[in-house]
Write an enzyme that holds these catalytic residues in place. Structure first.
Site: not given
Ligand code: F6P
Length: 547
Positions: A208, A387, A214, A356, A511, A270-271
């Site tokens: 965005k 399990h 990253e 978030e 960050k 973003g999400r």
């Protein structure tokens, strides 16, 4: 919209607290006293049959929760969101992921401008590009067909398309290899491209902001890998790199042709973005028609949330149930347990969506909250979890409300033998919610002849609340419906808690500090102001690096 005075001083809150203090019923009692609840506590939205009968609620509970929703004006904020008001206060932005799936003729204005034509222009551009890649018309620098698509992004620019690609694998073009790289750990990109031919590989850089370290680092390395593989001609970038972003300037600066940029807007969080241009990798994989079916699914639930009355409004109900447990039963977490291998990334996707959005500790005006906000969201597909950690849900000391998501049919492409396993999968699905709700009493254990010293160990208290979401099969539309259901559930909770669900300042400090620490690791530079613990760790890291 009404002002939101202190939440816990509201009479509606006190009324729920009283109700909780008096609460004693076990789910066994509730079903015995009211056999009709199995039919009554069901809401159907599109293809989703949502059963909330196995919850620690009565009609009285629901009524009191609805009163809280009314008092906190959840629907007022909802309408403001759909209208395009700037309800993301700290970033002064509208919150309009719902516009991403609005029909072509809808009118939704931000600052006096209808945003719907731009949404459809980008969708059309995506469809054109996806069609050209899928047909082989779009070729790489050397004229070879694109056979590999690598999405480079992180957070919302990765989790959504990666989750949806996995969910809809059965609908994808199986001749295309689609991979997702997010981690700045070089191993991620290494593993993603090690067996790929650069001449046949398209990189989609999804960010965005186009400033996320990253993503930019991985994209830069991907470009170097591509150019190394293709003889170093810079012109190759234009045929092998496209960008998905709101930031045209940075995209150009990176060296991607603005014609190869697919735009979205600051009013898409973003999400909440994988149904925007961020979904390009998915659209290439499943094709534009299936992508549009998915958008239809989103829209169906948007319309439901916008228009259904409170008592039959699924996101409202699910949101309020979470508040009942989180704020009145001290539940700290919420499990989402899909009984579908294809939904293996669904809960990880929801972690960002929910945590978030609602991992906040100040109210919309900056005052601290004095109540619990968003839960820890976790879970993996059944039956694997059975399990592993279900033991704790069944017999541990924590209350963990859980959503079970399952389908009546396996995906069409399974052969008969594998398709026949579906009933066994779903037998587990139904058995688990039954066991969680009703448990097994000591008397029942004794009646089986179990030795007295083992009775306590083999007793199941039950009374563990679950929601069961059942659909016929996992299609693009159903996936859209599921995601929109959770988006709006998260919205409801944020509205009641009076927090800004649409900013994410909590990710910033890490960050900034990472940027400060990096020179100490790469160049051995002194980092002023490091605390003693971190300074010692950095020193140890440097020593270990050199041994
Ligand atoms: O750091 C958090 C975050 O901003 C998320 O909200 C976002 O989805 C992710 O980083 C990626 O951001 P971008 O799409 O701008 O690269």
């Amino acid at each position: 919209m009404t002002e939101n005075p202190h939440l816990t001083r509201r009479p509606e809150w006190a009324s729920l607290a009283d109700h909780r203090a008096e609460w004693q019923a076990h789910l066994r009692d509730l079903f015995e006293a009211d056999p009709g609840r199995a039919e009554r506590y069901v809401v159907t939205v599109g293809d989703l049959r949502i059963d909330y009968s196995k919850h620690l609620i009565t009609d009285e509970t629901l009524a009191r929760l609805q009163e809280l929703a009314t008092a906190t004006d959840v629907f007022g904020l909802r309408d403001a969101m759909f209208r395009g008001e700037k309800i993301n206060l700290t970033e002064h932005r509208a919150v309009l992921h719902t516009a991403l799936r609005a029909p072509r003729d809808a009118v939704i204005e931000v600052d006096g401008e209808n945003v719907v034509p731009a949404v459809h222009a980008v969708l059309d551009k995506m469809a054109d590009f996806a069609g050209r890649v899928r047909s082989g018309e779009w070729t790489g620098h050397t004229g070879r067909r694109i056979r590999n698509v690598v999405n480079i992004g992180i957070g919302g620019s990765d989790l959504g398309p990666a989750m949806a690609y996995e969910a809809l694998r059965a609908f994808t073009d199986r001749d295309l290899t689609v991979r997702f790289v997010s981690n700045v750990d070089g191993a991620d990109l290494h593993e993603a491209v090690r067996d790929l031919d650069p001449a046949e590989t398209l990189f989609i850089v999804a960010s965005k902001t186009f400033t996320t370290i990253e993503t930019i680092t991985n994209a830069t390395s991907a470009r170097a890998w591509l150019l190394d593989g293709l003889g170093g001609d810079d012109k190759a970038v234009a045929k092998h790199f496209v960008a998905l972003s709101t930031n045209g300037e940075k995209v150009t600066e990176f060296g991607i042709d603005p014609d190869n940029m697919f735009e979205f807007w600051d009013w898409v969080g973003g999400r909440y973005s994988y149904d925007s241009a961020i979904g390009l990798s998915l659209m290439i994989a499943i094709g534009p028609d299936r992508f549009r079916e998915m958008l239809d699914g989103f829209r169906l639930v948007d319309e439901h949330f916008r228009t259904a009355p409170a008592e039959a409004n699924a996101p409202l109900l699910l949101g309020l149930l979470g508040i009942w447990y989180g704020n009145f039963f001290d539940a700290q977490s919420h499990a989402v347990l899909p009984y579908s291998h294809y939904l293996s990334k669904f809960t990880a996707y929801l972690q960002q969506l929910d945590m978030e959005s609602n991992g906040k500790s100040v109210q919309r005006d900056g005052e601290p909250v004095e109540w619990q906000t968003g839960p820890v969201v976790w879970g993996t597909p059944g039956t694997n979890g059975q399990h592993a950690y279900y033991q704790l849900i069944h017999q541990g000391t924590k209350l963990i409300p859980a959503d079970f998501i399952g389908f009546a049919r396996p995906v069409a492409e399974l052969d008969d033998r594998l398709a026949a396993q579906h009933d066994l999968l779903m037998a587990n699905f139904f058995a688990q919610t039954q066991a969680l709700a009703f448990g097994k009493t000591a008397e029942e254990v004794r009646a089986e002849g179990v030795a007295e010293e083992q009775v306590a160990h083999r007793t199941f208290q039950g009374n563990h609340p679950t929601t069961t979401i059942l659909a016929r099969e996992l299609t693009p539309s159903v996936l859209g419906q599921l995601v929109a259901l959770y988006e709006h559930k998260v919205f409801v909770q944020g509205a009641v808690w009076n927090i800004d669900s649409f900013d994410q300042w909590g990710v910033e400090l890490g960050k900034v500090l990472a940027k400060r620490v990096e020179p100490a690791l790469t160049e051995g530079a002194d980092v002023p102001g490091l605390d003693a613990s971190t300074a010692a760790l950095v020193a140890a890291y440097r020593d270990l690096k050199e041994v």
